[in-house]
Design a protein around this motif. Structure first.
Motif, mmCIF file in Angstrom:
data_model
loop_
_atom_site.group_PDB
_atom_site.id
_atom_site.type_symbol
_atom_site.label_atom_id
_atom_site.label_comp_id
_atom_site.label_asym_id
_atom_site.label_seq_id
_atom_site.Cartn_x
_atom_site.Cartn_y
_atom_site.Cartn_z
ATOM 1 N N UNK A 13 28.250 48.216 46.151
ATOM 2 C CA UNK A 13 29.101 47.038 45.958
ATOM 3 C C UNK A 13 30.267 47.255 45.020
ATOM 4 N N UNK A 14 29.927 47.303 43.790
ATOM 5 C CA UNK A 14 30.960 47.341 42.776
ATOM 6 C C UNK A 14 31.863 48.528 43.008
ATOM 7 N N UNK A 15 31.231 49.585 43.429
ATOM 8 C CA UNK A 15 31.973 50.801 43.557
ATOM 9 C C UNK A 15 33.006 50.710 44.639
ATOM 10 N N UNK A 16 32.603 50.184 45.786
ATOM 11 C CA UNK A 16 33.585 50.066 46.861
ATOM 12 C C UNK A 16 34.659 49.085 46.449
ATOM 13 N N UNK A 17 34.225 48.012 45.815
ATOM 14 C CA UNK A 17 35.181 47.029 45.330
ATOM 15 C C UNK A 17 36.280 47.711 44.550
ATOM 16 N N UNK A 18 35.819 48.505 43.626
ATOM 17 C CA UNK A 18 36.724 49.149 42.718
ATOM 18 C C UNK A 18 37.500 50.239 43.454
ATOM 19 N N UNK A 19 36.821 50.925 44.327
ATOM 20 C CA UNK A 19 37.432 52.027 45.054
ATOM 21 C C UNK A 19 38.623 51.558 45.870
ATOM 22 N N UNK A 20 38.471 50.390 46.473
ATOM 23 C CA UNK A 20 39.567 49.859 47.303
ATOM 24 C C UNK A 20 40.831 49.749 46.488
ATOM 25 N N UNK A 21 40.632 49.228 45.289
ATOM 26 C CA UNK A 21 41.811 48.982 44.470
ATOM 27 C C UNK A 21 42.469 50.285 44.060
ATOM 28 N N UNK A 29 33.454 42.391 24.030
ATOM 29 C CA UNK A 29 34.757 41.972 24.548
ATOM 30 C C UNK A 29 34.825 42.328 26.028
ATOM 31 N N UNK A 30 35.448 41.452 26.807
ATOM 32 C CA UNK A 30 35.507 41.701 28.251
ATOM 33 C C UNK A 30 36.886 42.167 28.658
ATOM 34 N N UNK A 31 36.913 42.879 29.745
ATOM 35 C CA UNK A 31 38.193 43.194 30.378
ATOM 36 C C UNK A 31 38.126 42.762 31.830
ATOM 37 N N UNK A 32 39.137 41.990 32.238
ATOM 38 C CA UNK A 32 39.158 41.466 33.604
ATOM 39 C C UNK A 32 39.996 42.380 34.479
ATOM 40 N N UNK A 33 39.534 42.541 35.710
ATOM 41 C CA UNK A 33 40.307 43.320 36.667
ATOM 42 C C UNK A 33 40.448 42.498 37.931
ATOM 43 N N UNK A 34 41.665 42.386 38.432
ATOM 44 C CA UNK A 34 41.882 41.642 39.674
ATOM 45 C C UNK A 34 41.900 42.635 40.829
ATOM 46 N N UNK A 35 41.083 42.343 41.798
ATOM 47 C CA UNK A 35 41.002 43.247 42.947
ATOM 48 C C UNK A 35 42.021 42.860 44.007
ATOM 49 N N UNK A 36 42.122 43.701 45.016
ATOM 50 C CA UNK A 36 43.142 43.472 46.043
ATOM 51 C C UNK A 36 42.917 42.156 46.788
ATOM 52 N N UNK A 75 39.948 38.542 44.020
ATOM 53 C CA UNK A 75 38.767 38.235 43.217
ATOM 54 C C UNK A 75 38.854 39.076 41.939
ATOM 55 N N UNK A 76 38.152 38.608 40.922
ATOM 56 C CA UNK A 76 38.200 39.373 39.681
ATOM 57 C C UNK A 76 36.814 39.898 39.345
ATOM 58 N N UNK A 77 36.789 41.000 38.679
ATOM 59 C CA UNK A 77 35.543 41.434 38.072
ATOM 60 C C UNK A 77 35.784 41.568 36.577
ATOM 61 N N UNK A 78 34.726 41.401 35.862
ATOM 62 C CA UNK A 78 34.842 41.437 34.420
ATOM 63 C C UNK A 78 33.911 42.524 33.891
ATOM 64 N N UNK A 124 28.886 44.320 34.277
ATOM 65 C CA UNK A 124 30.023 44.070 35.155
ATOM 66 C C UNK A 124 29.700 42.819 35.957
ATOM 67 N N UNK A 125 30.564 41.831 35.835
ATOM 68 C CA UNK A 125 30.333 40.598 36.586
ATOM 69 C C UNK A 125 31.336 40.496 37.724
ATOM 70 N N UNK A 126 30.830 40.221 38.904
ATOM 71 C CA UNK A 126 31.737 39.885 39.997
ATOM 72 C C UNK A 126 31.245 38.568 40.567
ATOM 73 N N UNK A 127 31.922 38.092 41.606
ATOM 74 C CA UNK A 127 31.453 36.845 42.222
ATOM 75 C C UNK A 127 30.064 37.008 42.808
#
Lengths: 256, 166
Positions: free
Chosen positions: A112-120, A148-155, A158-161, A181-184
């Protein structure tokens, strides 16, 4: 004295005064049928102990309930301070409870997370056993203070934190960090340790689905997932979590 | 934060394994039992100020669990049978015949326990599993010691008979 079941039960439970106890004992010794009856009744205690064993692995939800009740409301949710970790000595964790969640989860993370991130990033994977130094997670582990969190917006917008939860020194003298790592869709909790060659290696990651009713609040991983993390931390960690100041210094010096 | 609160919190952490076991013995279902446990610890913590410092904390917390359970029973008069997924999964995991037989036996014990009247089951659980004295059970359940004694006896006798018959 008439020997009733009620008296025999009170005898078994140590609820008779000395005189009655002696009297019953004498009667039991004399009377084979009474002797058998007492043993039958007494056997129930042992039987129930087998049917309801004491389980010492406490799902994290209960400890979270205790901690949430005690803390003044806070945005920092699962951040575990030193006091909390010290308390963990009162818990015991059993490997048997965690095996299932570990296998289940590594796959889920990579899937999951990995592909999410990989796409971006146009890369194949974010989480391999060695965390890619160009990935967001690497950056977060390297630079971001715990809690502390860091937010990342995917393509897909959606965001992951990503958030480091705590840092600690491991038994080999290196440094490790728990992160989440939090995603939807899911929450991943993991532990990564920094290797001598500046790489962050993934020790463990556990994923659990987000329960949709409460999209704004943190949904803790299921008890066993958090147990898995705690077992690994308890086995790896020496001297408890690193204090803020020390962590700040380590971040400044690239964890050297 | 009050001292009382902290005392209760520390006791809750120590008591957790026993509270879960107690809740499981009452509800015959791990998930429902865990929900009961969680409700009990939350209530104990939110009502820490109501705890009388002259009373044993563990009895007070068990009393809270008992009250929540009775509320639950009242709320759902008609209970369907519950299947404990955990025990089914346990059984599939293991190969050895002896282990399977042990599991079947403890499942049987739990079934018979569930068949006991609620007021007998809770007394038996507190005495035979949790090891409380009749006097302590009387305090938790807010009933006379004599009632504890008779319910306990009926429960143990019934369980012996039920297990013999099975």
């Amino acid at each position: 004295m008439e020997i009733t079941d009620q008296l025999l039960n009170a005898y078994i439970d140590g609820e008779l005064d000395e005189r009655d106890r002696e009297e019953i004992k004498r009667r039991i010794d004399e009377d084979e049928a009474l002797h058998i009856r007492v043993n039958e009744l007494r056997s129930i205690n042992e039987t129930l102990a087998k049917a309801y064993p004491l389980e010492n692995n406490i799902p994290e939800r209960f400890l979270a309930a205790v901690e949430n009740a005690s803390s003044v409301s806070s945005d920092v949710l699962p951040f575990r301070n030193k006091q909390t970790k010290e308390k963990s000595s009162t818990r015991q964790w059993f490997p048997a409870a965690i095996a299932a969640s570990i296998t289940l989860v590594i796959g889920a993370v990579i899937g999951n997370s990995v592909t999410m991130q990989g796409k971006q990033q146009g890369e194949e994977s974010l989480l391999t056993s060695s965390i890619d130094s160009s990935s967001a997670l690497y950056e977060v582990l390297e630079k971001v203070p715990s809690a502390s969190s860091r937010e990342i917006v995917l393509s897909d917008n959606s965001t992951i934190s990503l958030r480091p939860v705590l840092s600690f020194k491991n038994v080999n003298g290196g440094y490790c960090r728990e992160f989440d790592i939090h995603s939807d869709q899911n929450i991943i909790i993991g532990i990564a340790c920094r290797k001598s060659d500046s790489a962050w290696g993934l020790e463990l990651a556990v994923s659990s689905a987000v329960i949709p009713q409460n999209p704004n609040s943190f949904q803790p991983a299921s008890g066993y997932d958090q147990d898995a993390i705690n077992v690994v931390i308890d086995n790896l960690m020496v001297n408890g979590p690193i204090e803020k100041d020390e962590e700040h210094m380590l971040i400044g010096h690239a964890w050297k | 934060m009050s001292d009382k609160f902290e005392q209760i919190r520390d006791e809750v952490i120590i008591l957790l394994p026993r509270l879960r076991r107690f809740a499981y013995s009452l509800t015959s279902d791990r998930n429902i039992g865990d929900d009961l446990t969680q409700a009990a610890i939350e209530r104990a913590l939110s009502r820490a100020h109501q705890w009388d410092e002259n009373k044993q904390i563990d009895l007070w917390i068990f009393k809270i669990a008992k009250n929540l359970w009775l509320d639950q029973l009242r709320a759902q008069k008609v209970r369907g049978p519950t299947v404990d997924i955990g025990s089914v999964a346990d059984m599939l995991d293991d190969g050895s015949q002896a282990e399977v037989e042990t599991k079947l036996f403890v499942d049987e014990v739990r079934n018979k326990m569930e068949d006991l009247p609620d007021q007998q089951r809770i007394v038996l659980s507190l005495v035979a599993i949790e090891g409380y004295s009749y006097k302590e059970v009387a305090e938790i359940l807010e009933i006379p010691v004599g009632t504890v004694m008779s319910r306990l006896s009926r429960a143990r006798v019934a369980l012996v008979a039920a297990l013999e018959g099975s």
